[in-house]
Design a protein around this motif. Structure first.
Motif, PDB file in Angstrom:
ATOM      1  N   ARG A  24       0.819  -0.941  -0.110  1.00  0.00           N
ATOM      2  CA  ARG A  24      -0.093  -0.052  -0.104  1.00  0.00           C
ATOM      3  C   ARG A  24       0.890   1.274   0.070  1.00  0.00           C
ATOM      4  N   LYS A  25       2.058   1.101   0.803  1.00  0.00           N
ATOM      5  CA  LYS A  25       2.942   2.512   0.747  1.00  0.00           C
ATOM      6  C   LYS A  25       3.446   2.580  -0.741  1.00  0.00           C
ATOM      7  N   ASN A  26       3.755   1.688  -1.526  1.00  0.00           N
ATOM      8  CA  ASN A  26       4.085   1.956  -2.920  1.00  0.00           C
ATOM      9  C   ASN A  26       3.027   2.295  -3.697  1.00  0.00           C
ATOM     10  N   LEU A  27       1.775   1.658  -3.439  1.00  0.00           N
ATOM     11  CA  LEU A  27       0.408   2.096  -4.300  1.00  0.00           C
ATOM     12  C   LEU A  27       0.339   3.602  -4.275  1.00  0.00           C
ATOM     13  N   GLN A  28       0.524   3.986  -3.054  1.00  0.00           N
ATOM     14  CA  GLN A  28       0.286   5.454  -2.577  1.00  0.00           C
ATOM     15  C   GLN A  28       1.319   6.211  -3.492  1.00  0.00           C
TER      16      GLN A  28
END
Length: 771
Positions: free
Chosen positions: A299-303
């Motif tokens: 999710r961090k990379n998605l953001q």
């Protein structure tokens, strides 16, 4: 004797002796004389076939048009076995086609071993009027990771020395692993080159649906050649038929920038290749996190990807290995993923991206629970022990027997679940070679190629036509017509050379172990498969500064991927990328079209000259990459003649360094770092010219319009994304004013005739230069 002729070839068959002759009408000295074909069986089957009849006819083929066909039918009456050998000349293609069929009309069971389409002894293949002195052999590896390239007479083909750790992965069981000087082998297709005559022979199967085809050659330097289809000693039962795939023979000009084009197009027709999808650009978790992924990191990379979208507009977001409890037990998740992956796919969709997930549906890690639960699904040897699928996940892997109905049912459930329940319309399917390993199958009547193809067709049927399928670790020929994308190279890694658990020296020359060097070799040598068969997946782009790749190596990887025109998947922690490293990834977007040329494909195992020819509003541009694969800095020479360019004034600008020059003859780039590249754009010298930019590796794709008069120049720059950088103009007259989007701007006089203009692109820039 029977004869076929078209505009390119003259073919003669002596069906009584089983010999054929082929002459080129384009290359007068190129010919095959007295090539032979035969069958071989396993066990005590000794056949004595006689010619029964010969049929010559016109035939309309839905895939290859009008064919002139000769069919020779042989029979062994003592066992009632029929053997059909067919040759065909298409009316509008420079190819000879060949196939075989065996029909068992008896009550006996036969075990065919090889269907040999061509045996050419030294002296029976002629590419010039003289005995060849400098010859070469282009070899295509069996599957995605298998090394491909050209070897010269006197050289040894690059091989793995890890035996059972790597052999099951890299090499087809029916293809010899040659290790002597001047002895070579290839899978599906190959090319033999006479450098002095500049003529070659391409020989290759049009599909690998029925058998895995193999080719073996010794360069004396006069070549010999054997070509066969592996029948795998299957059970050919009463009433059964075994047919080979079509084989194609073609004489080529070895300096043709697209030497395999005709053959690749015939393969595409034979396999009813799917319409090419838009080239995917996206993010992949593997080469930063490997198996150590968590929902939080995803999710961090998605953001980060979402926030970077205006300047780096990625469209795909792929979760790789690490979410599952073990490779094989696909319905159970790792402890870091207690809720599975459905919520993640929903999050990815909400950000406007296409979610993708990694699966390896044919292979099992050594400790997989599926082995204990369903031991009868495993492919086993004749002694009952599981077949070795190579060293994976810390041990020797296992493989499913995909002729077992229950194993096929499980495969169907896995694909359906990933798409319909987890919500992933993009699947990366890995380690697919495992379905094609030799063993004692539940159904002994199918060849290994047929087993793999049946499994792949089941996947496509279950996935539906809209799901994007990426094949990896897949035997190349069997995946054609199934996949939208195909990995064509070894795994990349954050290192230039192989590193096995900290061990470097002993594995330094391993040709398939993950590393940037091995990936780049196949990216270049297989570049021309795209767009004919699929979108090439050259594996991931790594641009981060904290890998073990030097900046020069990162630039070489980016240049090879970018010029190939294949998919671009970044595999870094996107939240940590510095601006200068992010610019490397940005410079590859938009993606170049898939029309790369490799100028020294037949000269080196690791080619060092790539090119794309772009048509821009300002005229044709040559985008050229010169690589230094040496371990030391070297001078690199731009030889205009080697690229078929006239000795006339050209303007040249190198992308990574900004070096520029007026070039009329050879040009030397000094002290190019080890494993480095010079990526340049060439355009004919004119009074006013677009020299290039630091915005895009092509230094021209960004140009949307261009109009030059004596007193004014107007043009538009648009990348389809936000960007900041400089463009460079060659002007023999001095500008009086320059306006960007109707606002006057300053410019820098870089030299007497070169100016640069700073641009900040929110959408596009309309530029007017007055003189």
């Amino acid at each position: 004797m029977t004869r076929l002729t078209n505009a390119w070839l003259d073919f003669i068959l002596n069906p009584e002796t089983g010999a054929f002759f082929l002459e080129s009408l384009r290359f007068p000295e190129a010919s095959i004389k007295n090539a032979r074909y035969n069958l071989s069986f396993c066990g005590d089957a000794h056949l004595s076939v006689r010619l029964e009849r010969v049929v010559q006819e016109h035939r309309q083929d839905l895939r290859h048009g009008v064919l002139e066909v000769i069919s020779a039918i042989y029979r062994d009456e003592s066992v009632d076995l029929e053997w059909l050998v067919e040759f065909a000349l298409p009316a509008d293609q420079p190819l000879l086609l060949q196939r075989m069929e065996i029909h068992n009309h008896s009550e006996e069971i036969f075990h065919p071993d090889r269907m040999t389409c061509g045996i050419l002894r030294a002296g029976e293949l002629h590419l010039s009027e003289n005995r060849p002195v400098k010859t070469a052999f282009y070899s295509n590896g069996w599957q995605s990771w298998s090394p491909s390239g050209t070897w010269q007479s006197g050289e040894k083909q690059t091989r793995s020395w890890l035996k059972g750790l790597s052999t099951p992965m890299l090499y087809d069981a029916g293809t010899p692993v040659t290790k002597r000087q001047s002895e070579f082998s290839s899978d599906m297709f190959a090319a033999i080159i006479d450098h002095e005559a500049k003529v070659g022979l391409v020989c290759g199967f049009l599909s690998q649906k029925q058998q895995f085809g193999a080719l073996a050659c010794t360069l004396h330097p006069e070549p010999d050649l054997q070509v066969w289809a592996n029948a795998d000693k299957i059970e050919l039962r009463e009433g059964a038929t075994l047919a080979s795939d079509w084989l194609a023979w073609q004489f080529i000009e070895s300096t043709d920038p697209e030497p395999f084009k005709v053959y690749f197009e015939a393969v595409a027709r034979e396999n009813k290749v799917r319409k090419r999808i838009e080239t995917p650009i996206g993010w992949c978790s593997w080469y930063y996190y490997f198996q150590d992924i968590t929902p939080a990191e995803i999710r961090k990379n998605l953001q980060a990807v979402s926030q970077l979208k205006p300047k780096l507009p990625l469209k795909f977001f792929q979760i790789d290995d690490g979410f599952e409890q073990d490779v094989g037990s696909w319905f159970e998740f790792d402890s870091e993923f207690p809720a599975g992956v459905t919520a993640l796919s929903e999050d990815i969709r909400r950000e406007g991206l296409t979610p993708g997930i990694w699966l390896a549906p044919f292979i099992l890690e050594p400790r997989s629970k599926l082995i204990r639960r369903h031991p009868n699904w495993l492919l086993r040897k004749s002694n009952g022990r599981p077949v070795n699928s190579g060293f994976v996940w810390g041990g020797l892997g296992r493989a499913l027997d995909l002729t077992h109905p229950d194993a096929l049912g499980y495969l169907r459930d896995v694909i359906r679940t990933a798409i319909q329940e987890w919500g992933f319309p993009y699947l990366k399917l890995d380690f697919l070679y495992a379905a094609a390993l030799p063993g004692e199958h539940h159904d002994p009547t199918k060849t290994r190629a047929q087993i793999l193809r049946q499994a792949l067709e089941l996947i496509r049927e279950e996935a539906g036509s809209e799901t994007i399928l990426l094949g990896c670790g897949c035997p190349i020929g069997t995946g054609i017509g199934i996949f939208d994308m195909m990995r064509i190279s070894a795994d990349v890694s954050p290192e230039w050379e192989p590193n096995a658990y900290g061990i470097r020296g002993p594995v330094r020359d391993e040709p398939n172990m993950p590393c940037a060097r091995n990936a780049i070799q196949n990216i270049i040598t297989r570049a021309s498969m795209d767009p004919h068969w699929w979108v090439n997946d050259p594996d991931c782009l790594l641009v981060r500064a904290d890998s073990k790749l030097t900046l020069s190596e990162v630039q070489s990887l980016a240049s090879a991927i970018g010029l190939s025109g294949g998919a671009i998947l970044v595999s870094d922690d996107m939240s940590k990328l510095s601006e200068d490293r992010l610019r490397i990834a940005q410079s590859l977007l938009p993606v170049l079209p898939p029309n790369p040329q490799v100028l020294d494909l037949f000269e080196k195992t690791m080619p060092s000259k790539m090119r794309q020819v772009l048509q821009t509003p300002a005229g044709e541009r040559q985008v050229i990459a010169l690589f230094n694969w040496s371990d030391e800095p070297q001078d690199l020479k731009l030889n205009l003649q080697a690229f078929g360019l006239k000795q006339k004034p050209w303007l040249m600008r190198e992308f990574w360094t900004g070096e520029w020059a007026e070039v009329e003859a050879d040009y030397v780039f000094h002290d190019v770092p080890a494993h480095g590249v010079r990526l340049l754009a060439l355009t004919p010298l004119q009074k006013t010219a677009y020299l290039g930019s630091d915005l895009h590796i092509s230094q021209g794709l960004e140009l949307q319009t261009w109009k030059a008069t004596r007193s004014k120049l107007t043009f538009k720059v648009d990348l389809g994304r936000e960007a900041e950088g400089r463009i460079f103009l060659y002007c023999q007259s001095t500008p009086t004013t320059i306006a960007v989007n109707k606002q006057e701007v300053y410019w820098i006089q870089e030299s007497d005739r070169v100016i640069s203009i700073a641009l900040t692109l929110a959408t596009h820039a309309d530029i007017k230069v007055s003189f």
